[in-house]
Design a protein around this motif. Structure first.
Motif, PDB file in Angstrom:
ATOM      1  N   ALA A 247      39.395  86.960  42.757  1.00  0.00           N
ATOM      2  CA  ALA A 247      39.655  88.671  42.256  1.00  0.00           C
ATOM      3  C   ALA A 247      39.321  88.453  40.266  1.00  0.00           C
ATOM      4  O   ALA A 247      38.954  89.612  39.906  1.00  0.00           O
ATOM      5  CB  ALA A 247      41.656  89.401  42.008  1.00  0.00           C
ATOM      6  N   VAL A 248      39.415  87.496  39.602  1.00  0.00           N
ATOM      7  CA  VAL A 248      39.200  87.183  38.635  1.00  0.00           C
ATOM      8  C   VAL A 248      37.792  87.281  38.176  1.00  0.00           C
ATOM      9  O   VAL A 248      37.542  88.455  37.669  1.00  0.00           O
ATOM     10  CB  VAL A 248      40.081  85.627  37.909  1.00  0.00           C
ATOM     11  CG1 VAL A 248      39.345  85.440  36.974  1.00  0.00           C
ATOM     12  CG2 VAL A 248      41.403  85.796  38.309  1.00  0.00           C
ATOM     13  N   ALA A 249      36.974  86.453  39.274  1.00  0.00           N
ATOM     14  CA  ALA A 249      35.156  86.535  38.686  1.00  0.00           C
ATOM     15  C   ALA A 249      35.182  88.335  39.008  1.00  0.00           C
ATOM     16  O   ALA A 249      33.848  88.847  38.245  1.00  0.00           O
ATOM     17  CB  ALA A 249      35.147  86.102  39.757  1.00  0.00           C
ATOM     18  N   LEU A 250      35.782  89.130  40.083  1.00  0.00           N
ATOM     19  CA  LEU A 250      35.312  91.048  40.743  1.00  0.00           C
ATOM     20  C   LEU A 250      35.751  91.384  39.583  1.00  0.00           C
ATOM     21  O   LEU A 250      35.520  92.416  38.806  1.00  0.00           O
ATOM     22  CB  LEU A 250      36.274  90.862  41.871  1.00  0.00           C
ATOM     23  CG  LEU A 250      35.788  91.211  43.074  1.00  0.00           C
ATOM     24  CD1 LEU A 250      36.252  90.687  44.209  1.00  0.00           C
ATOM     25  CD2 LEU A 250      33.365  91.183  42.868  1.00  0.00           C
ATOM     26  N   SER A 251      37.004  91.301  38.817  1.00  0.00           N
ATOM     27  CA  SER A 251      37.912  91.937  37.629  1.00  0.00           C
ATOM     28  C   SER A 251      36.546  92.062  36.150  1.00  0.00           C
ATOM     29  O   SER A 251      36.225  93.006  36.189  1.00  0.00           O
ATOM     30  CB  SER A 251      38.607  91.058  37.388  1.00  0.00           C
ATOM     31  OG  SER A 251      39.639  92.271  36.210  1.00  0.00           O
TER      32      SER A 251
END
Length: 134
Positions: free
Chosen positions: A89-93
Protein backbone atom coordinates in the motif's frame (compact mmCIF):
# COMPACT_ATOMS: atom_id res chain seq x y z
CA UNK A 1 4.09 3.74 -27.83
CA UNK A 2 0.37 3.33 -27.27
CA UNK A 3 -1.91 3.96 -30.21
CA UNK A 4 -4.65 6.48 -29.55
CA UNK A 5 -7.84 7.28 -31.43
CA UNK A 6 -8.59 10.84 -32.54
CA UNK A 7 -11.01 12.50 -30.14
CA UNK A 8 -13.62 15.08 -30.93
CA UNK A 9 -15.93 16.73 -28.44
CA UNK A 10 -18.90 14.66 -29.58
CA UNK A 11 -17.03 11.34 -29.59
CA UNK A 12 -15.61 12.06 -26.13
CA UNK A 13 -19.12 12.82 -24.80
CA UNK A 14 -20.65 9.75 -26.45
CA UNK A 15 -17.87 7.46 -25.29
CA UNK A 16 -18.12 8.92 -21.79
CA UNK A 17 -21.84 8.29 -21.61
CA UNK A 18 -21.41 4.73 -22.84
CA UNK A 19 -18.56 4.05 -20.36
CA UNK A 20 -20.58 5.46 -17.45
CA UNK A 21 -23.56 3.28 -18.29
CA UNK A 22 -21.34 0.23 -18.71
CA UNK A 23 -19.43 1.01 -15.51
CA UNK A 24 -22.58 1.50 -13.48
CA UNK A 25 -23.89 -1.89 -14.55
CA UNK A 26 -20.53 -3.56 -13.80
CA UNK A 27 -20.20 -1.83 -10.43
CA UNK A 28 -23.46 -3.22 -9.09
CA UNK A 29 -22.09 -6.79 -9.02
CA UNK A 30 -18.38 -6.06 -8.59
CA UNK A 31 -15.93 -7.13 -5.95
CA UNK A 32 -13.10 -4.82 -4.77
CA UNK A 33 -10.59 -6.13 -7.33
CA UNK A 34 -13.09 -5.58 -10.14
CA UNK A 35 -13.88 -2.07 -8.89
CA UNK A 36 -10.19 -1.10 -8.93
CA UNK A 37 -9.88 -2.67 -12.38
CA UNK A 38 -12.75 -0.46 -13.52
CA UNK A 39 -10.92 2.59 -12.19
CA UNK A 40 -7.81 1.60 -14.13
CA UNK A 41 -9.95 1.21 -17.27
CA UNK A 42 -11.34 4.71 -16.78
CA UNK A 43 -7.87 6.13 -16.04
CA UNK A 44 -6.39 4.58 -19.19
CA UNK A 45 -9.26 5.98 -21.24
CA UNK A 46 -8.99 9.48 -19.76
CA UNK A 47 -5.22 9.72 -20.31
CA UNK A 48 -5.57 8.21 -23.80
CA UNK A 49 -8.12 10.90 -24.67
CA UNK A 50 -5.73 13.57 -23.36
CA UNK A 51 -2.94 12.22 -25.58
CA UNK A 52 -5.25 12.34 -28.61
CA UNK A 53 -6.44 15.84 -27.80
CA UNK A 54 -2.89 17.20 -27.48
CA UNK A 55 -1.80 15.49 -30.70
CA UNK A 56 -4.74 17.24 -32.42
CA UNK A 57 -3.50 20.60 -31.14
CA UNK A 58 -6.01 21.09 -28.34
CA UNK A 59 -5.19 22.48 -24.90
CA UNK A 60 -6.05 19.94 -22.22
CA UNK A 61 -5.81 21.87 -18.98
CA UNK A 62 -9.17 22.25 -17.22
CA UNK A 63 -10.78 19.56 -19.41
CA UNK A 64 -13.03 16.76 -18.20
CA UNK A 65 -10.52 13.99 -19.05
CA UNK A 66 -7.76 15.81 -17.12
CA UNK A 67 -10.00 16.28 -14.07
CA UNK A 68 -11.22 12.69 -14.31
CA UNK A 69 -7.70 11.24 -14.51
CA UNK A 70 -6.58 13.27 -11.51
CA UNK A 71 -9.67 12.32 -9.49
CA UNK A 72 -9.14 8.63 -10.25
CA UNK A 73 -5.50 8.78 -9.15
CA UNK A 74 -6.55 10.50 -5.93
CA UNK A 75 -9.31 7.93 -5.42
CA UNK A 76 -6.93 5.02 -5.96
CA UNK A 77 -4.50 6.53 -3.45
CA UNK A 78 -7.12 7.36 -0.82
CA UNK A 79 -8.74 3.95 -1.21
CA UNK A 80 -5.62 2.03 -0.23
CA UNK A 81 -5.95 -0.02 2.95
CA UNK A 82 -2.65 0.67 4.69
CA UNK A 83 -3.48 -1.68 7.59
CA UNK A 84 -4.00 -4.72 5.37
CA UNK A 85 -1.76 -3.61 2.49
CA UNK A 86 1.37 -2.79 4.47
CA UNK A 87 4.42 -2.13 2.31
CA UNK A 88 2.48 -2.74 -0.91
CA UNK A 89 0.00 0.00 0.00
CA UNK A 90 2.85 2.38 0.81
CA UNK A 91 4.54 1.62 -2.53
CA UNK A 92 1.29 2.04 -4.47
CA UNK A 93 0.63 5.34 -2.72
CA UNK A 94 4.02 6.60 -3.90
CA UNK A 95 3.28 5.40 -7.44
CA UNK A 96 -0.11 7.12 -7.50
CA UNK A 97 1.32 10.39 -6.17
CA UNK A 98 4.13 10.24 -8.73
CA UNK A 99 1.62 9.61 -11.51
CA UNK A 100 -0.46 12.54 -10.30
CA UNK A 101 2.58 14.85 -10.44
CA UNK A 102 3.43 13.58 -13.94
CA UNK A 103 -0.16 14.11 -15.03
CA UNK A 104 -0.24 17.65 -13.65
CA UNK A 105 3.09 18.51 -15.30
CA UNK A 106 2.15 16.97 -18.66
CA UNK A 107 -1.26 18.67 -18.68
CA UNK A 108 0.27 22.04 -17.77
CA UNK A 109 2.87 21.66 -20.53
CA UNK A 110 0.30 20.20 -22.97
CA UNK A 111 2.89 17.51 -23.74
CA UNK A 112 1.60 14.44 -25.62
CA UNK A 113 4.85 12.51 -25.21
CA UNK A 114 4.80 12.93 -21.43
CA UNK A 115 1.14 11.92 -21.33
CA UNK A 116 1.91 8.89 -23.50
CA UNK A 117 4.74 7.94 -21.13
CA UNK A 118 2.36 8.28 -18.19
CA UNK A 119 -0.17 6.09 -20.00
CA UNK A 120 2.51 3.42 -20.42
CA UNK A 121 3.13 3.47 -16.67
CA UNK A 122 -0.57 3.25 -15.95
CA UNK A 123 -0.90 0.25 -18.28
CA UNK A 124 2.02 -1.44 -16.50
CA UNK A 125 0.47 -1.00 -13.03
CA UNK A 126 -2.96 -1.91 -14.37
CA UNK A 127 -1.61 -5.13 -15.90
CA UNK A 128 -0.02 -6.12 -12.61
CA UNK A 129 -3.29 -5.45 -10.80
CA UNK A 130 -5.22 -7.56 -13.32
CA UNK A 131 -2.93 -10.51 -12.62
CA UNK A 132 -4.48 -10.73 -9.16
CA UNK A 133 -7.46 -12.31 -10.92
CA UNK A 134 -5.39 -15.16 -12.31
Amino acid sequence: MITTVPATASTVRAAGLYRRMQSESRAVASDPIELVTMLYDELETAVGVLVSMVRQGQRVSATEPAHRARAILIGLDVGLDHDKGGDVAVALSRVYRSMRRKLDDAVAANDADDLDELLGGIVTVSSAWRQLRQ
